[in-house]
Write a protein that holds these residues in place. Sequence first.
Motif, PDB file in Angstrom:
ATOM      1  N   THR A   1     -83.254  85.850 -54.940  1.00 57.56           N
ATOM      2  CA  THR A   1     -81.941  86.812 -54.922  1.00 57.56           C
ATOM      3  C   THR A   1     -81.763  85.318 -53.991  1.00 57.56           C
ATOM      4  N   ARG A   2     -79.573  86.135 -53.984  1.00 59.08           N
ATOM      5  CA  ARG A   2     -78.671  85.611 -53.203  1.00 59.08           C
ATOM      6  C   ARG A   2     -78.316  85.250 -51.758  1.00 59.08           C
ATOM      7  N   ALA A   3     -79.359  86.190 -51.328  1.00 60.92           N
ATOM      8  CA  ALA A   3     -79.367  86.246 -50.340  1.00 60.92           C
ATOM      9  C   ALA A   3     -80.744  85.353 -49.596  1.00 60.92           C
ATOM     10  N   SER A   4     -81.596  85.247 -50.234  1.00 63.81           N
ATOM     11  CA  SER A   4     -82.421  84.569 -49.365  1.00 63.81           C
ATOM     12  C   SER A   4     -82.343  82.673 -50.000  1.00 63.81           C
ATOM     13  N   ARG A   5     -81.840  82.446 -51.350  1.00 64.01           N
ATOM     14  CA  ARG A   5     -80.664  81.367 -51.316  1.00 64.01           C
ATOM     15  C   ARG A   5     -80.033  81.090 -49.870  1.00 64.01           C
ATOM     16  N   ASN A   6     -79.556  82.108 -49.733  1.00 67.05           N
ATOM     17  CA  ASN A   6     -78.435  81.428 -49.126  1.00 67.05           C
ATOM     18  C   ASN A   6     -79.441  81.744 -47.850  1.00 67.05           C
ATOM     19  N   PHE A   7     -80.221  82.135 -47.302  1.00 65.25           N
ATOM     20  CA  PHE A   7     -81.435  82.078 -45.787  1.00 65.25           C
ATOM     21  C   PHE A   7     -81.666  80.868 -46.108  1.00 65.25           C
ATOM     22  N   ALA A   8     -82.007  79.959 -47.243  1.00 68.90           N
ATOM     23  CA  ALA A   8     -82.842  78.810 -47.566  1.00 68.90           C
ATOM     24  C   ALA A   8     -81.831  77.636 -47.574  1.00 68.90           C
ATOM     25  N   GLU A   9     -80.102  77.826 -47.687  1.00 72.09           N
ATOM     26  CA  GLU A   9     -79.727  76.453 -47.422  1.00 72.09           C
ATOM     27  C   GLU A   9     -79.107  76.560 -46.177  1.00 72.09           C
ATOM     28  N   LEU A  10     -79.221  78.039 -45.154  1.00 75.82           N
ATOM     29  CA  LEU A  10     -78.748  78.449 -43.835  1.00 75.82           C
ATOM     30  C   LEU A  10     -79.726  77.503 -42.918  1.00 75.82           C
ATOM     31  N   ALA A  11     -80.852  77.685 -43.086  1.00 75.38           N
ATOM     32  CA  ALA A  11     -82.050  76.972 -42.654  1.00 75.38           C
ATOM     33  C   ALA A  11     -81.905  75.644 -42.403  1.00 75.38           C
ATOM     34  N   HIS A  12     -81.788  74.867 -43.664  1.00 77.22           N
ATOM     35  CA  HIS A  12     -81.875  72.954 -43.351  1.00 77.22           C
ATOM     36  C   HIS A  12     -80.680  73.422 -43.939  1.00 77.22           C
ATOM     37  N   ARG A  13     -78.728  73.692 -43.311  1.00 79.91           N
ATOM     38  CA  ARG A  13     -78.260  72.814 -42.482  1.00 79.91           C
ATOM     39  C   ARG A  13     -78.085  72.941 -41.079  1.00 79.91           C
ATOM     40  N   LEU A  14     -79.167  74.415 -40.354  1.00 77.46           N
ATOM     41  CA  LEU A  14     -79.344  74.116 -39.053  1.00 77.46           C
ATOM     42  C   LEU A  14     -80.311  73.096 -38.805  1.00 77.46           C
ATOM     43  N   ALA A  15     -81.215  72.988 -39.263  1.00 77.41           N
ATOM     44  CA  ALA A  15     -82.307  71.695 -39.085  1.00 77.41           C
ATOM     45  C   ALA A  15     -81.644  70.485 -39.911  1.00 77.41           C
ATOM     46  N   ARG A  16     -80.731  70.046 -40.705  1.00 78.52           N
ATOM     47  CA  ARG A  16     -80.028  69.031 -39.950  1.00 78.52           C
ATOM     48  C   ARG A  16     -79.152  68.936 -38.799  1.00 78.52           C
ATOM     49  N   SER A  17     -78.243  69.935 -38.572  1.00 75.50           N
ATOM     50  CA  SER A  17     -77.470  69.643 -37.669  1.00 75.50           C
ATOM     51  C   SER A  17     -77.629  69.236 -36.523  1.00 75.50           C
ATOM     52  N   GLU A  18     -77.017  68.897 -35.819  1.00 73.72           N
ATOM     53  CA  GLU A  18     -77.161  68.044 -34.242  1.00 73.72           C
ATOM     54  C   GLU A  18     -77.237  69.256 -33.284  1.00 73.72           C
ATOM     55  N   PRO A  19     -77.533  69.476 -32.482  1.00 79.94           N
ATOM     56  CA  PRO A  19     -77.844  70.886 -30.695  1.00 79.94           C
ATOM     57  C   PRO A  19     -76.487  71.022 -31.287  1.00 79.94           C
ATOM     58  N   MET A  20     -76.395  71.943 -30.687  1.00 81.06           N
ATOM     59  CA  MET A  20     -74.303  72.602 -29.801  1.00 81.06           C
ATOM     60  C   MET A  20     -74.279  72.642 -28.508  1.00 81.06           C
ATOM     61  N   ILE A  21     -74.984  71.763 -27.751  1.00 77.97           N
ATOM     62  CA  ILE A  21     -75.150  71.642 -26.688  1.00 77.97           C
ATOM     63  C   ILE A  21     -74.223  71.548 -25.415  1.00 77.97           C
ATOM     64  N   SER A  22     -73.390  72.601 -25.078  1.00 78.30           N
ATOM     65  CA  SER A  22     -71.747  72.521 -25.004  1.00 78.30           C
ATOM     66  C   SER A  22     -71.716  72.899 -23.122  1.00 78.30           C
ATOM     67  N   ARG A  23     -72.291  73.158 -22.370  1.00 77.76           N
ATOM     68  CA  ARG A  23     -73.135  73.268 -21.330  1.00 77.76           C
ATOM     69  C   ARG A  23     -72.480  72.024 -20.782  1.00 77.76           C
ATOM     70  N   SER A  24     -71.658  71.803 -19.297  1.00 78.57           N
ATOM     71  CA  SER A  24     -72.618  70.196 -18.986  1.00 78.57           C
ATOM     72  C   SER A  24     -73.631  70.240 -18.073  1.00 78.57           C
TER      73      SER A  24
END
Length: 295
Positions: free
Chosen positions: A261-284
């Motif tokens: 379904t549309r939502a499931s495909r979006n979740f798969a894309e989001l998971a792929h994007r999150l796993a490949r993204s750099e950690p967003m560590i914003s605190r000093s």
Amino acid sequence: MPKIDKTGQIISLNLKRKQKHATMKKSAPGRSPARVIAITSGKGGVGKTNIVANLGYALCKAGNRVLIFDADLGLGNLDVLLGLTPRYNLSHVIEGKKELSEIIVSGPGNLKILPASSGIQELTKLTAVQKLEIYNKLNALLMNYDIVLIDTAAGISSNVLYFNVSANEIMVVVTPEPTSITDAYALMKILSVRYQEKRFRLLVNLAKNEKEADEVSRQLCLVADRFLDVSIDYFGHVPVDDNVKAGVRKQKVVCEMAPMTRASRNFAELAHRLARSEPMISRSENRPLIWQDII
């Protein structure tokens, strides 16, 4: 470790974030601790827990070791959403009857769940000592996972703020409703002004289409750029999909029940994007741990 008096108040605020990371790495040389991502919202009813469950499932299917911590302590319902009936939950840990590792249950796709309790008002007002205990016990588990998702409660209570600033990354879930947008802005404002959080990911849920999701992101980014010193990374959106509601009724994540379904495909894309993204560590590294200021 910070000094704590008999009333549960933290006295010493000198513990540094870099000391925390050094402690975590020391326990398991050669292996990095999990990325800890708080998924939160200013307003309730935006589908945040469903986002967490499906995103966690999709991350597991992509080969990641994922733990979801249900941090809606007084009204936890992640286990209900997944059709699970855990015998023990976080209340047993706080009472000293169980260790955190002993209450973990397995969900769909080998997803691991730390269940909260439901209907126990005392858990919505944890003392500083109790928060610190949960924090330390959770840290001890980080080496066993690649990603830990914290499903916070909605709003701006002390527990919500605590779990957000204890994480390495913060993802704010919002819907196209004006009230949701306003409350998401309020949450980011408090985290920014009071707790120096400067970077957020934004996920738009229940969007009719990509254009509507983009407009929500544009509105929030425009106001934040004007009034807040923060950076908002538009992470993506999940469309309106009747299969998601059907999954909730059947106590199944839509990614498992209807993977095409549309939502499931979006979740798969989001998971792929999150796993490949750099950690967003914003605190000093040199700033005292913010959670020590939250009582």
